[in-house]
Design a protein around this motif. Structure first.
Motif, short mmCIF file in Angstrom:
data_model
loop_
_atom_site.label_atom_id
_atom_site.label_comp_id
_atom_site.label_asym_id
_atom_site.label_seq_id
_atom_site.Cartn_x
_atom_site.Cartn_y
_atom_site.Cartn_z
N ARG A 8 0.82 -1.21 0.00
CA ARG A 8 0.00 0.00 0.00
C ARG A 8 0.86 1.26 0.00
O ARG A 8 0.57 2.23 -0.70
N LEU B 281 2.22 1.95 -3.47
CA LEU B 281 1.20 2.52 -4.34
C LEU B 281 1.04 4.01 -4.04
O LEU B 281 0.98 4.85 -4.95
N LEU C 218 -0.56 -2.80 -8.16
CA LEU C 218 -1.94 -3.17 -7.85
C LEU C 218 -2.05 -4.66 -7.49
O LEU C 218 -2.71 -5.02 -6.51
N GLY D 151 -3.57 -8.18 0.49
CA GLY D 151 -4.82 -7.96 1.21
C GLY D 151 -5.11 -6.50 1.47
O GLY D 151 -6.06 -6.16 2.17
N ALA D 152 -4.30 -5.62 0.90
CA ALA D 152 -4.52 -4.18 1.10
C ALA D 152 -5.59 -3.65 0.16
O ALA D 152 -6.28 -2.67 0.47
N LEU D 153 -5.73 -4.30 -0.99
CA LEU D 153 -6.75 -3.87 -1.96
C LEU D 153 -7.80 -4.96 -2.11
O LEU D 153 -7.52 -6.14 -1.88
N ARG D 154 -8.99 -4.54 -2.53
CA ARG D 154 -10.09 -5.49 -2.67
C ARG D 154 -9.75 -6.61 -3.65
O ARG D 154 -9.18 -6.36 -4.71
N ILE E 146 -6.37 5.04 -12.85
CA ILE E 146 -5.32 5.74 -12.10
C ILE E 146 -4.43 6.54 -13.04
O ILE E 146 -4.22 7.73 -12.86
N TYR F 256 -6.41 12.83 -3.49
CA TYR F 256 -6.66 11.86 -4.55
C TYR F 256 -6.60 10.44 -3.99
O TYR F 256 -7.44 9.60 -4.30
N THR G 117 -7.20 9.48 -1.02
CA THR G 117 -8.38 9.21 -0.20
C THR G 117 -9.54 8.74 -1.08
O THR G 117 -10.20 7.74 -0.78
N ILE G 118 -9.76 9.47 -2.18
CA ILE G 118 -10.84 9.08 -3.09
C ILE G 118 -10.57 7.69 -3.66
O ILE G 118 -11.42 6.81 -3.64
N LEU G 119 -9.36 7.51 -4.16
CA LEU G 119 -9.02 6.25 -4.81
C LEU G 119 -9.15 5.07 -3.84
O LEU G 119 -9.73 4.04 -4.19
N LEU G 120 -8.62 5.22 -2.66
CA LEU G 120 -8.59 4.09 -1.73
C LEU G 120 -9.93 3.87 -1.03
O LEU G 120 -10.38 2.74 -0.89
N ASP G 121 -10.56 4.96 -0.61
CA ASP G 121 -11.77 4.81 0.20
C ASP G 121 -13.07 5.19 -0.49
O ASP G 121 -14.16 4.97 0.06
#
Lengths: 204, 204
Positions: free
Chosen positions: A87, A90, A142, A149-152, A164, A190, A192-196
């Motif tokens: 993470r 990224l 990615l 396990g950091a990304l869906r 991105i 950015y 924040t939007i991308l991750l959450d």
DNA sequence: GTCTATACGGCGATAGAC
DNA sequence: GTCTATCGCCGTATAGAC
């Protein structure tokens, strides 16, 4: 920029000055729309004199893009090679990208706007190559993120990469160095939007 | 396209055919890179003959862009005027945008790539006007979303608008009508990322 | 509605003087 | 390292015949 008050290395060669001037024109007016007479005038000389320094107008963009890409990809490689977690890497890649827009807005703009056209000529084949490299960097980041396990897990990695890449680089069209938002601030928002996401979280 | 088997209105006038041909060239090669001889050749006539239909090359882009924008903004207005809830409207706006890329990829590409240059001339002042309108649409949707509690309260609405606009429209650079992903599928995936982010949710 | 022929200008690039 | 002068090409656009 041209003068250094003390005796220290005033490294900006005439060549580099001219390239910087050309880059600004290419970025704002477009490569095709910029005439060699425009560049010469902005430099305070006549068009014929430019050919003492460069072969052709084409050579100028070429040199601008090559130098820029070498620096950028050096930074991406450094991130990939580091031992930070997925993470963080990224996040760093995003931050480096916005920082690059801040530091080399003209070069980024030229790459964004002209790469497609220029890529058609063999001379600029390296642009397509860099594009592939860039894709590899983001896809790796990615996929590592998903694996860690950091990304869906159900993420469409290919599509996410495109989103991105697009959002990050297109920002050069509106981001102004020295403006209201710093590049660090933009990167943070950015991410924040991308991750959450932008949706309100329902309390469970 | 040119022929209709029955007697029903065969509305594709020669003018519209020529405009469609021009649009494709403008989109793929760029406006400046497309010569009137290119357009004429693609239409199977000579460059001089084009001037029987149009004043100038400029008039051609002008007409292409005007028609396209009128249709697109009609659809945005319809969404704004509907009585759906804030989140649904936002989703619809995204869906309409991707659908527009699917149906009018050339027009979108021209707008994306040339608006900045063309906007400099008074003749194309309406492009800047449409840009303001577009911003108003998205900002309204986002602010309504925040007010309705559907979007996070601390959202930087201006920045979010830019990210949405950029990602949605830049997709024209890689989206291929009739390709592997339908525009509906792309819109759905995009909305997931936008609304919920790409990070894995920690279980609370 | 299309063709032939051509004007006019601006572009990238070159040669040689200073 | 810059200027003067100029070439050759290709772009948009026009005029008038068919």
């Amino acid at each position: 920029m041209p003068e250094a008050a003390d005796g220290r290395a005033q490294t900006t060669s005439r060549r580099e000055q001219l390239l910087a001037i050309a880059a600004e024109q290419f970025a704002t007016k477009g490569y095709k729309f910029t005439t060699v007479r425009d560049i010469a005038e902005a430099a305070g000389i006549l068009s014929g004199s430019l050919y003492h320094h460069f072969d052709s107008k084409e050579s100028m963009v070429d040199e601008v893009l090559r130098t820029f890409q070498a620096e950028l990809f050096g930074r991406y490689e450094a991130i990939l090679a580091s031992d930070a977690d997925a993470r963080t890497k990224l996040e760093q890649a995003v931050e480096v990208s916005f920082e690059t827009i801040d530091r080399h807005p003209h070069e980024v703009a030229i790459f964004q706007n002209e790469a497609a056209h220029l890529g058609a000529f063999e001379r600029f084949a390296y642009l397509a190559e860099r594009n592939r490299e860039s894709r590899a960097v983001w896809i790796t980041l990615l996929e590592d993120g998903v694996r860690a396990g950091a990304l869906r897990a159900e993420l469409d990695v290919e599509l996410t990469y495109r989103f991105i890449r697009d959002t990050v680089w297109v920002a050069v069209a509106w981001y102004r160095p020295g403006g209201r938002r710093s590049h660090t601030e933009v990167a943070r928002q950015y991410l924040t939007i991308l991750l959450d996401g932008i949706a309100a979280r329902e309390e469970s």
